[in-house]
Every structure is written in structure tokens, then in C-alpha cells.
Motif scaffolding. Structure first.
Motif, mmCIF file in Angstrom:
data_model
loop_
_atom_site.group_PDB
_atom_site.id
_atom_site.type_symbol
_atom_site.label_atom_id
_atom_site.label_comp_id
_atom_site.label_asym_id
_atom_site.label_seq_id
_atom_site.Cartn_x
_atom_site.Cartn_y
_atom_site.Cartn_z
ATOM 1 N N LYS A 1 0.852 -1.202 0.000
ATOM 2 C CA LYS A 1 0.000 0.000 0.000
ATOM 3 C C LYS A 1 0.881 1.243 0.000
ATOM 4 C CE LYS A 1 -4.213 -0.526 1.789
ATOM 5 N NZ LYS A 1 -3.776 -1.897 1.828
ATOM 6 N N GLU A 2 0.362 2.330 -0.586
ATOM 7 C CA GLU A 2 1.063 3.608 -0.601
ATOM 8 C C GLU A 2 0.185 4.695 -0.014
ATOM 9 O OE1 GLU A 2 2.398 4.503 -4.550
ATOM 10 O OE2 GLU A 2 4.083 3.085 -4.427
ATOM 11 N N PHE A 3 0.844 5.670 0.646
ATOM 12 C CA PHE A 3 0.166 6.774 1.314
ATOM 13 C C PHE A 3 0.846 8.075 0.886
ATOM 14 C CE2 PHE A 3 0.325 2.942 3.821
ATOM 15 C CZ PHE A 3 -1.005 2.717 4.175
ATOM 16 N N PRO A 4 0.300 8.772 -0.097
ATOM 17 C CA PRO A 4 0.981 9.957 -0.633
ATOM 18 C C PRO A 4 0.675 11.220 0.156
ATOM 19 C CG PRO A 4 -0.975 9.494 -1.916
ATOM 20 C CD PRO A 4 -0.889 8.405 -0.892
ATOM 21 N N SER A 5 1.663 12.108 0.242
ATOM 22 C CA SER A 5 1.408 13.456 0.740
ATOM 23 C C SER A 5 0.780 14.266 -0.391
ATOM 24 C CB SER A 5 2.698 14.121 1.202
ATOM 25 O OG SER A 5 3.539 14.386 0.090
ATOM 26 N N LYS A 6 0.261 15.415 -0.052
ATOM 27 C CA LYS A 6 -0.339 16.268 -1.082
ATOM 28 C C LYS A 6 0.686 17.180 -1.740
ATOM 29 C CE LYS A 6 -5.037 16.240 0.771
ATOM 30 N NZ LYS A 6 -6.172 17.063 1.274
ATOM 31 N N ASP A 7 1.822 17.368 -1.055
ATOM 32 C CA ASP A 7 2.822 18.274 -1.608
ATOM 33 C C ASP A 7 4.170 18.016 -0.946
ATOM 34 O OD1 ASP A 7 4.003 20.381 -2.992
ATOM 35 O OD2 ASP A 7 3.482 21.840 -1.442
ATOM 36 N N ARG A 8 5.157 17.647 -1.719
ATOM 37 C CA ARG A 8 6.554 17.524 -1.297
ATOM 38 C C ARG A 8 6.823 16.296 -0.415
ATOM 39 N NH1 ARG A 8 8.527 23.511 0.297
ATOM 40 N NH2 ARG A 8 6.525 23.635 1.365
ATOM 41 N N GLY A 9 8.090 16.181 0.027
ATOM 42 C CA GLY A 9 8.585 14.953 0.620
ATOM 43 C C GLY A 9 8.183 14.730 2.059
ATOM 44 N N MET A 10 8.307 13.455 2.488
ATOM 45 C CA MET A 10 8.037 13.062 3.864
ATOM 46 C C MET A 10 9.357 12.839 4.599
ATOM 47 S SD MET A 10 4.810 10.465 3.566
ATOM 48 C CE MET A 10 3.152 11.093 3.203
ATOM 49 N N ALA A 11 9.395 13.279 5.853
ATOM 50 C CA ALA A 11 10.626 13.194 6.647
ATOM 51 C C ALA A 11 10.513 12.267 7.846
ATOM 52 C CB ALA A 11 11.026 14.584 7.127
ATOM 53 N N CYS A 12 9.297 11.928 8.279
ATOM 54 C CA CYS A 12 9.126 11.129 9.490
ATOM 55 C C CYS A 12 7.844 10.325 9.403
ATOM 56 C CB CYS A 12 9.113 12.024 10.735
ATOM 57 S SG CYS A 12 7.969 13.422 10.631
ATOM 58 N N VAL A 13 7.782 9.256 10.178
ATOM 59 C CA VAL A 13 6.610 8.383 10.152
ATOM 60 C C VAL A 13 6.445 7.715 11.507
ATOM 61 C CG1 VAL A 13 7.787 6.268 9.365
ATOM 62 C CG2 VAL A 13 5.401 6.679 8.707
ATOM 63 N N GLU A 14 5.192 7.436 11.884
ATOM 64 C CA GLU A 14 4.857 6.667 13.077
ATOM 65 C C GLU A 14 3.810 5.632 12.703
ATOM 66 O OE1 GLU A 14 5.276 6.505 16.919
ATOM 67 O OE2 GLU A 14 7.133 6.670 15.796
ATOM 68 N N PHE A 15 3.950 4.433 13.256
ATOM 69 C CA PHE A 15 3.065 3.312 12.993
ATOM 70 C C PHE A 15 2.496 2.881 14.336
ATOM 71 C CE2 PHE A 15 3.059 -0.941 10.384
ATOM 72 C CZ PHE A 15 1.685 -0.804 10.194
#
Length: 434
Positions: free
Chosen positions: A286-300
Motif C-alpha cells: 500500500k502507498e500513502f501519498p502526501s499532497k505536496d513535497r517529501g516526507m521526513a518522518c513516520v509513526e506506525f
């Protein structure tokens, strides 16, 4: 236990115990975050503990906290983890083993520092520093928002760096780390991960290297070690043998963060997409896109149902991990969101940003419930929390402890510490350092 105390124990766990479904616990992940539910030993005063937790909860609501600054690193501090479980530590000058609550930090100066979380003393330095004089952190001049009700600064402790051959240690910045009761794994701009044996006096025993650029994040459980890199890849390693299992490919930019839950991992990349991976097959599911520009951090989330991600567009996204649906967007930062940490027991998500703000969100409503602006003099690079405190690291070389339980009567009753361990932070600190 008297019936009255049993009632108060049930009330404490009803109001402040783990809520909702959780991960399959220690079979897949060692949870080292403090819970604020005491030591589990007999004879605890559950009524007093409940009263203290109520008072502590109100301090969170009021943003009423002290600031404790740890100074000693020679450059920017990139990563942090802490606990209050009193894992045994070898004392430097004798043969004793003592139980210490720890704060562990990694820095651009190529060292890992281990701090006593009660006295704020640096008790060990791992690695060979890249420079020999501490940086002078800039003055804290910000006057925005809530200020500390009390400020403590650690003494400058001169610690001898690690002995041994330099090739045993990292030759670049320490960008990420994680530890449990036995193992610490660190990742560096030198392209490698090092595994450290905590019970053997933090001895480095294995270096794994397959990435072709800096290692930006690491995580592990009892089975896997997962690393991600500026080279756009995610590597899955066998914890016991150090052998590479998979190299997960698909991102089109640096992979800045990764989280692991059982046979699932989620990664966040500068390409603006978070990916959910099945670690049995090695496939992205599965993919989860942002609406604009890159992602720097994530929590699960521990129950593997929710993914939080933040990045360059200054937004924190909350996704349903099962459906891929965007649940909400949490706004308020005016700089890159560099760090996220989830305390699922208390329903709090903390974020750290290049805008020098630490913000907290209620995960049930998405509302901002606190903000600490300019408690550091530069970018926030990492921020972690438990039931009592937030600990954040900064480009200015400091670590700041935002302590809601400082000088709170009864706070020591909430700690998960072994019988006979050190006393309260305030008692050991005294007033000479204030």
C-alpha cells in the motif's frame, strides 16, 4: 491488597492504563516507553498514584513543565531514546553493575552519549569524537508561547571517549538509534549500521553494511532489524545473524524514516510517499501519498491500524493503514516536520519541526493540545515522549527535557523502577545546578 487499594488500582488503570487494542506485545516488540503505572511490586499506594496521575495530566493540559538542558555533545544531536526501566549499566570506575534510567543520544560529533536520567550526568561516551571541544550553544532568546516554570542545565562533564580501534565505531554522524534490554542498533552517514551488546558494557559486536549512502533510520524487534537510507532503499536484516534478508526497492527519493510492526514495516521518503511493506514477501502492499513535497518522518501505531507521516509541506497526515484512506491533516507547523512520536496509551502524538516548535496532538480528535516554541535555539531534529516528559534534540547541540513531573509530589510512585534504585531526580539534583 485491601479491597480499597484494589478499587484504586482499577481506577488508575481505567483512567490511565493502555486503551484499545495493542500490538501482539513483547512477542514482536519490546516496549521500553514508561507507562506511569508504577513498578508492579506489592504494597503500592494506588490511591496516591491515581491522584498524582491526575495532577500530572492537568500539567500536560496546562503546558506546565520545567526545562532541563543536557550539554556535552560537540555538534548537532540527531537522535534520542530514553527509558525508566533501570536496565543494568556497568559503572566506569569499579566492577559494580547499577540500575540506571537512561537517555541515549547520537550526534554529528560521531559519538553516542548515555546519560543518567535522574542526575543528568553523562555516564558513558561511545565512539571517537570528530572534534575535541564542545560547541557553545547559542543563547535561548525566544519569548514565544509557554515558557518553563523552572530551568536546569546539566554540568559540563568531561567523559573519556571509548577505547579501542577507531574502526570499531562509526566514522560519520550518528543519524539514528534504537535499543531494547539487550541490543542497540545505530545508523550513520558512513553507510553502516552497528549492533551493540548492552549487557556487555555496550560493546560493538557487529557492523552491517549494504547501503550505498547514509543510514537515516533504524528500527528492530525480536526478529528483524530494518534500516533505510539516502540511497532510496530499505534493508531487512536478521537480528540474530546480521544477514541481509531483503533489499526493499520502490522509493524514488531518500528514505528518511521507517517503523516496524511484526511482519509489516512502513517507510517515508523524500519522494512524498509512505509505503507499507509485507516483510514475508518483500512486497509493497500500500502507498500513502502526501499532497505536496517529501516526507521526513513516520509513526506506525502499536495495533498496526494507523500511520502518521510528516514532512516538507508542514502537515502531519493521519492514514488508515488498512484502507489507505486519509483520516485527517494536522496543521500548525511553519517549517519541515522532522520528527513524530506516538504515545498510544495516552492518545498523544508529539511533533518536532525546523520551526523550533514542539507540538502535541490528541490522536482521537486531531486537535493541538500543547505547543512549546523556541525551547531550543535551532531546528528540532528528534522528539520522543512518555507519560511524564518529552525529550528533544536540536541542531544547537543541546538535549532538552520538557518535564511535566518536575517537583510533582508523588511522581516517583509512578516510575517503573526496580526496588533499591536511585531516588527522585529532584533529590539527586539538589539546587546547586539551578
Amino acid at each position: 491488597m485491601t479491597s480499597d487499594q484494589l478499587v484504586w488500582k482499577n481506577v488508575l488503570f481505567r483512567d490511565f492504563g493502555p486503551q484499545g487494542p495493542t500490538a501482539s506485545d513483547t512477542a514482536t516488540r519490546f516496549e521500553i516507553r514508561g507507562q506511569g503505572l508504577g513498578s508492579g511490586e506489592k504494597g503500592q499506594d494506588w490511591k496516591s498514584m491515581w491522584k498524582t496521575r491526575k495532577a500530572l495530566h492537568q500539567r500536560w493540559l496546562d503546558s506546565h513543565a520545567a526545562a532541563v538542558y543536557l550539554e556535552g555533545h560537540y555538534d548537532s544531536v540527531y537522535c534520542v531514546q530514553f527509558d525508566e526501566y533501570g536496565i543494568p549499566q556497568h559503572r566506569e570506575n569499579d566492577n559494580l553493575t547499577v540500575a540506571r534510567d537512561k537517555i541515549v543520544t547520537g550526534s554529528r560529533d560521531r559519538t553516542i552519549r548515555i546519560w543518567d536520567a535522574r542526575t543528568y550526568e553523562c555516564i558513558k561516551v561511545l565512539g571517537i569524537p570528530s572534534r575535541h571541544h564542545p560547541i557553545q550553544p547559542p543563547a535561548l532568546t525566544g519569548k514565544k508561547g509557554r515558557r518553563p516554570f523552572h530551568i536546569v542545565t546539566s554540568q559540563q562533564f568531561t567523559m573519556k571517549p571509548s577505547d579501542g580501534r577507531p574502526d570499531l565505531y562509526h566514522m560519520g554522524s550518528i543519524l539514528c538509534l534504537q535499543y531494547d534490554e539487550q541490543l542497540m542498533v545505530t545508523g550513520s552517514s558512513d553507510f553502516a549500521c552497528i549492533m551493540w551488546d548492552i549487557k556487555d558494557n555496550w560493546k560493538p559486536f557487529r557492523r552491517v553494511k549494504h547501503h550505498t549512502a547514509g543510514v537515516l533510520d533504524v528500527c528492530f524487534d525480536t526478529k528483524y532489524v530494518v534500516s533505510c537510507s539516502k540511497d532510496t532503499s530499505v534493508c531487512l536484516w536478521d537480528r540474530k545473524t546480521g544477514e541481509l534478508i531483503y533489499r526493499l526497492l520502490g522509493h524514488r527519493g531518500p528514505v528518511n524514516a521507517v517503523q516496524l510492526r511484526g511482519d509489516l514495516a512502513v517507510s517515508a521518503s523524500g519522494d512524498g510517499v509512505a509505503k507499507l511493506w509485507n516483510l514475508v514477501s518483500g512486497n509493497c502492499v500500500k502507498e500513502f501519498p502526501s499532497k505536496d513535497r517529501g516526507m521526513a518522518c513516520v509513526e506506525f501505531s502499536p495495533d498496526s491500524l494507523t500511520i502518521f507521516a510528516g514532512g516538507n509541506d508542514q502537515v502531519i497526515y493521519q492514514f488508515d493503514a488498512s484502507t489507505g484512506e486519509l483520516i485527517r491533516e494536522m496543521r500548525g507547523h511553519v517549517g519541515l516536520v522532522r520528527s513524530l512520536d506516538l504515545d498510544s496509551n495516552n492518545g498523544r502524538l508529539v511533533s518536532g519541526s525546523y520551526d523550533k516548535k514542539i507540538r502535541g496532538y490528541d490522536t482521537r480528535s486531531g486537535e493541538c493540545i500543547f505547543q512549546f516554541a523556541e525551547w531550543t535555539a535551532s531546528w528540532i531534529l528528534s522528539a520522543k515522549l512518555d507519560y511524564r516528559r518529552i525529550i528533544a534534540t536540536s541542531q544547537d547541540g543541546r538535549i532538552v527535557i520538557i518535564d511535566f513531573g518536575y517537583d510533582l509530589p508523588g511522581a516517583d510512585l509512578l516510575e517503573h523502577r526496580r526496588r533499591g534504585s536511585a531516588g527522585s531526580v529532584t533529590a539527586e539534583l539538589g539546587r546547586s545546578r539551578v
